[in-house]
Each structure stands twice: as structure tokens, then as C-alpha cells.
Design an enzyme around this catalytic site. Sequence first.
Site, PDB file in Angstrom:
ATOM      1  N   SER A  99      39.354  30.362  39.829  1.00 16.28           N
ATOM      2  CA  SER A  99      40.657  30.642  39.224  1.00 16.28           C
ATOM      3  C   SER A  99      41.555  29.417  39.261  1.00 16.28           C
ATOM      4  O   SER A  99      41.797  28.850  40.326  1.00 16.28           O
ATOM      5  CB  SER A  99      41.383  31.752  39.998  1.00 16.28           C
ATOM      6  OG  SER A  99      40.776  32.977  39.776  1.00 16.28           O
ATOM      7  N   HIS A 144      40.859  31.965  33.972  1.00 15.00           N
ATOM      8  CA  HIS A 144      39.430  31.763  33.724  1.00 15.00           C
ATOM      9  C   HIS A 144      39.196  31.628  32.231  1.00 15.00           C
ATOM     10  O   HIS A 144      39.469  32.552  31.471  1.00 15.00           O
ATOM     11  CB  HIS A 144      38.623  32.967  34.227  1.00 15.00           C
ATOM     12  CG  HIS A 144      38.424  32.984  35.704  1.00 15.00           C
ATOM     13  ND1 HIS A 144      37.471  32.234  36.337  1.00 15.00           N
ATOM     14  CD2 HIS A 144      39.057  33.657  36.684  1.00 15.00           C
ATOM     15  CE1 HIS A 144      37.515  32.440  37.637  1.00 15.00           C
ATOM     16  NE2 HIS A 144      38.479  33.302  37.878  1.00 15.00           N
ATOM     17  N   HIS A 173      33.205  38.575  38.229  1.00 12.67           N
ATOM     18  CA  HIS A 173      33.575  39.166  39.517  1.00 12.67           C
ATOM     19  C   HIS A 173      33.111  40.616  39.564  1.00 12.67           C
ATOM     20  O   HIS A 173      33.149  41.319  38.550  1.00 12.67           O
ATOM     21  CB  HIS A 173      35.097  39.143  39.695  1.00 12.67           C
ATOM     22  CG  HIS A 173      35.705  37.779  39.603  1.00 12.67           C
ATOM     23  ND1 HIS A 173      36.115  37.240  38.407  1.00 12.67           N
ATOM     24  CD2 HIS A 173      35.966  36.850  40.558  1.00 12.67           C
ATOM     25  CE1 HIS A 173      36.616  36.032  38.627  1.00 12.67           C
ATOM     26  NE2 HIS A 173      36.533  35.760  39.919  1.00 12.67           N
ATOM     27  N   TYR A 188      34.777  42.891  40.988  1.00 11.74           N
ATOM     28  CA  TYR A 188      35.942  43.773  40.807  1.00 11.74           C
ATOM     29  C   TYR A 188      36.223  44.055  39.321  1.00 11.74           C
ATOM     30  O   TYR A 188      36.974  44.966  38.999  1.00 11.74           O
ATOM     31  CB  TYR A 188      37.195  43.220  41.502  1.00 11.74           C
ATOM     32  CG  TYR A 188      37.712  41.896  40.965  1.00 11.74           C
ATOM     33  CD1 TYR A 188      38.319  41.808  39.718  1.00 11.74           C
ATOM     34  CD2 TYR A 188      37.599  40.731  41.719  1.00 11.74           C
ATOM     35  CE1 TYR A 188      38.782  40.600  39.226  1.00 11.74           C
ATOM     36  CE2 TYR A 188      38.057  39.524  41.241  1.00 11.74           C
ATOM     37  CZ  TYR A 188      38.649  39.461  39.985  1.00 11.74           C
ATOM     38  OH  TYR A 188      39.094  38.266  39.501  1.00 11.74           O
ATOM     39  N   GLU A 189      35.607  43.262  38.433  1.00 12.82           N
ATOM     40  CA  GLU A 189      35.735  43.549  37.001  1.00 12.82           C
ATOM     41  C   GLU A 189      34.776  44.661  36.584  1.00 12.82           C
ATOM     42  O   GLU A 189      34.753  45.054  35.420  1.00 12.82           O
ATOM     43  CB  GLU A 189      35.436  42.288  36.188  1.00 12.82           C
ATOM     44  CG  GLU A 189      36.425  41.162  36.407  1.00 12.82           C
ATOM     45  CD  GLU A 189      35.996  39.874  35.716  1.00 12.82           C
ATOM     46  OE1 GLU A 189      36.374  39.673  34.561  1.00 12.82           O
ATOM     47  OE2 GLU A 189      35.257  39.090  36.349  1.00 12.82           O
ATOM     48  N   ALA A 222      39.473  30.197  44.544  1.00 17.75           N
ATOM     49  CA  ALA A 222      40.808  30.320  45.121  1.00 17.75           C
ATOM     50  C   ALA A 222      40.679  31.324  46.264  1.00 17.75           C
ATOM     51  O   ALA A 222      39.971  32.323  46.135  1.00 17.75           O
ATOM     52  CB  ALA A 222      41.783  30.842  44.076  1.00 17.75           C
ATOM     53  N   MET A 265      37.393  36.888  46.509  1.00 15.73           N
ATOM     54  CA  MET A 265      36.681  38.001  45.851  1.00 15.73           C
ATOM     55  C   MET A 265      35.530  37.505  44.984  1.00 15.73           C
ATOM     56  O   MET A 265      35.173  38.144  43.996  1.00 15.73           O
ATOM     57  CB  MET A 265      37.665  38.798  44.983  1.00 15.73           C
ATOM     58  CG  MET A 265      38.896  39.295  45.713  1.00 15.73           C
ATOM     59  SD  MET A 265      40.077  40.024  44.561  1.00 15.73           S
ATOM     60  CE  MET A 265      41.556  40.123  45.592  1.00 15.73           C
ATOM     61  N   SER A 266      34.951  36.371  45.339  1.00 20.87           N
ATOM     62  CA  SER A 266      33.892  35.811  44.475  1.00 20.87           C
ATOM     63  C   SER A 266      32.868  35.061  45.317  1.00 20.87           C
ATOM     64  O   SER A 266      32.745  35.284  46.520  1.00 20.87           O
ATOM     65  CB  SER A 266      34.528  34.856  43.456  1.00 20.87           C
ATOM     66  OG  SER A 266      35.027  33.694  44.096  1.00 20.87           O
ATOM     67  N   ASN A 280      47.209  30.562  49.037  1.00 17.61           N
ATOM     68  CA  ASN A 280      48.280  31.351  49.656  1.00 17.61           C
ATOM     69  C   ASN A 280      47.867  31.666  51.079  1.00 17.61           C
ATOM     70  O   ASN A 280      46.678  31.592  51.411  1.00 17.61           O
ATOM     71  CB  ASN A 280      48.463  32.676  48.887  1.00 17.61           C
ATOM     72  CG  ASN A 280      47.165  33.461  48.779  1.00 17.61           C
ATOM     73  OD1 ASN A 280      46.324  33.174  47.923  1.00 17.61           O
ATOM     74  ND2 ASN A 280      46.968  34.404  49.677  1.00 17.61           N
ATOM     75  N   HIS A 333      48.872  36.973  41.807  1.00 24.46           N
ATOM     76  CA  HIS A 333      47.957  36.073  41.112  1.00 24.46           C
ATOM     77  C   HIS A 333      48.735  34.863  40.582  1.00 24.46           C
ATOM     78  O   HIS A 333      48.187  33.759  40.489  1.00 24.46           O
ATOM     79  CB  HIS A 333      47.242  36.814  39.977  1.00 24.46           C
ATOM     80  CG  HIS A 333      46.113  36.037  39.352  1.00 24.46           C
ATOM     81  ND1 HIS A 333      45.027  35.587  40.088  1.00 24.46           N
ATOM     82  CD2 HIS A 333      45.892  35.620  38.083  1.00 24.46           C
ATOM     83  CE1 HIS A 333      44.201  34.928  39.276  1.00 24.46           C
ATOM     84  NE2 HIS A 333      44.711  34.936  38.056  1.00 24.46           N
TER      85      HIS A 333
HETATM   86  N1  HPA Z   1      42.816  37.396  49.126  1.00 25.61           N
HETATM   87  C1  HPA Z   1      41.740  37.571  48.330  1.00 25.61           C
HETATM   88  N2  HPA Z   1      41.464  36.800  47.300  1.00 25.61           N
HETATM   89  C2  HPA Z   1      42.276  35.762  47.054  1.00 25.61           C
HETATM   90  C3  HPA Z   1      43.403  35.509  47.836  1.00 25.61           C
HETATM   91  C4  HPA Z   1      43.691  36.371  48.939  1.00 25.61           C
HETATM   92  O1  HPA Z   1      44.678  36.213  49.686  1.00 25.61           O
HETATM   93  N3  HPA Z   1      44.009  34.409  47.327  1.00 25.61           N
HETATM   94  C5  HPA Z   1      43.253  34.014  46.258  1.00 25.61           C
HETATM   95  N4  HPA Z   1      42.210  34.832  46.094  1.00 25.61           N
END
Ligand code: HPA
Length: 278
Positions: free
Chosen positions: A37, A68, A90, A92-93, A120, A217-218, A241, A253
Site C-alpha cells: 500500500s 494499489h 488480500h 480481506y478482499e 505497510a 494484513m498481507s 502508524n 487508511h
Molecule cells: N494494523 C494492520 N494493518 C496495518 C496497520 C495496522 O496498524 N497499518 C498498516 N497496515
Amino acid sequence: MTGDARFDAVAAHRAADVVRRHLGTIDEPALAIVLGSGLGGLTGRIESATAIAFGDVPGFSAATVAGHAGRLIVGRLAGRPVVALAGRFHMYEGHPAEQAGFPIRVLHALGARTLFVSNAAGGINPAFTPGDLMIVTDHLNLMFRNPLVGRLVAGDVRFPDMSEPYDRALAALLREQGASLGIALREGVYCGLLGPTYETPAEVRMLRILGADAVGMSTVPEVVVARAIGMRVAGVSCITNLASGVSPTPLSHAEVIETTARVASQFESLVERFVAAL
Ligand code: HPA
């Protein structure tokens, strides 16, 4: 379940043939690159680039996540032939694990034997700050899915060794190149969760106890497939973050994309130096 012929080795070779038909002759890539991302800007540094939209590659579907692009790009980075994915699939998609790992089979079918994955991620290690780049030294698969479940795909190992999922020599190369660029690279364990919700503060406390330094998540399904087919893997997380509860503010996001934009040029220089040094 693997055993789904849409995502096996034969399907990967068929997809690679479609890519070749679309893009012409492809030099054997020194490196396959997966851009997470907000990290797709690296494709701007690829020379003599030609690209195919994910939607035109059999077994891929169009990317749906902001940040993406959903393109497979072939060209030269630092003079070396590379193949890059700007975007990924992903779970989650709603994609099954084997589809999340399928692009790696296609990159392998295009001749790549070394894989660089990026993502990310939220920082769990209290020493981390947003904007840090972390060499992934290991991962925790807390997605509770594995892309290799089911009938054994031709060419796969049934019980792949995972004692060195991220290649130590490649990590050392990243460390060296980071130092030469004056980037203070972090190192740590990436934990993959299914998403798409960000974590609760209690989950983040749990992940910290379990040994995670960063969470996302990847990546995990891709690395599992890569190891099963014998590819060497290097990984870098962009800490976008502080993870939930570590951070006093809610996660978004938008924050993820803002941070990747801030460190994009550092990240791109690192990958460029890395491929030049391979
Ligand atoms: N958690 C999960 N996935 C992420 C995060 C997070 O804090 N930051 C970027 N992708």
C-alpha cells in the site's frame, strides 16, 4: 483449497505466457518485487517499463484497495531486469489464500528466483515510530489460513521448511545498503492478520507478548508460497502508524498512505541499491 486449478503451477505458467504475449520477451528477472500500500511509486524508477493490468492476467483480479495500482510491470531497476507487482491480493478482499499467493507463482514462472516483498504495517515494538522501515526477519501467521492447504501443487514441497522464511544473506544485504544510504533500518517480526478491521488494543497487547514487532494484513501467504517453490525472500515493512492502543489516535487508511508518501523516496532508494547489489 489448493487443488483449485485456477491457482496451481499450470495456471501460473499459463498466466506467465499471457504476460509474455502482452509484454514481449522478458529477461530473466534478477528480482521480483511486491509493492505494498502506497509504495507503488517505485515503479516510476523502473526503466524501459512495460505493464499489464491485473485484470488482464488470468487468475488475477483487478486491485480494489486505495493505494494499489493493480499492475504487473517489467523493466530495469538500477540496470537489472525486474518484475514488479504494484498491488496484491488480500484475503480481506475475499480472496482465498491460494489466490493471495498465486502472483508469486506467476513471478516464478516468469523466471524470478528471488522475491522482495513490502508492506505497510502498524508498529507494535515501542521503539518504532511511523516512517520507520523494518527489515522483516520472521513472521507470525495469525491469518489462520495457509495457501498450500489441499492437493499438492506440482513442484511444491508438501511440508516446506520455514526455519528461514526471510533469507539471512538478503537481510544482511538490505542492512548494508540501508547503512550506506544513512537509513536507520529497524528489524523485526511481522505478524499477518486477516483484517480488514484494524486490531483492538487488547489484540495488540497479545501480539506484543507473542513476539510481533509489526502487524499487517498481507505478505504471509506470498512468502509461504515463495518458500514452497524454493524462492529466496527479503521483506521490508513500512511502519505507517503506531498500532492500536500504542497510538492515542484512531487508525485510518489515510494515515497509512500519508506515511508511505513521506518515506517513499527512502524506500525506493533502498530497493534500488538492493537490486544493484544482488
Ligand atoms: N494494523 C494492520 N494493518 C496495518 C496497520 C495496522 O496498524 N497499518 C498498516 N497496515
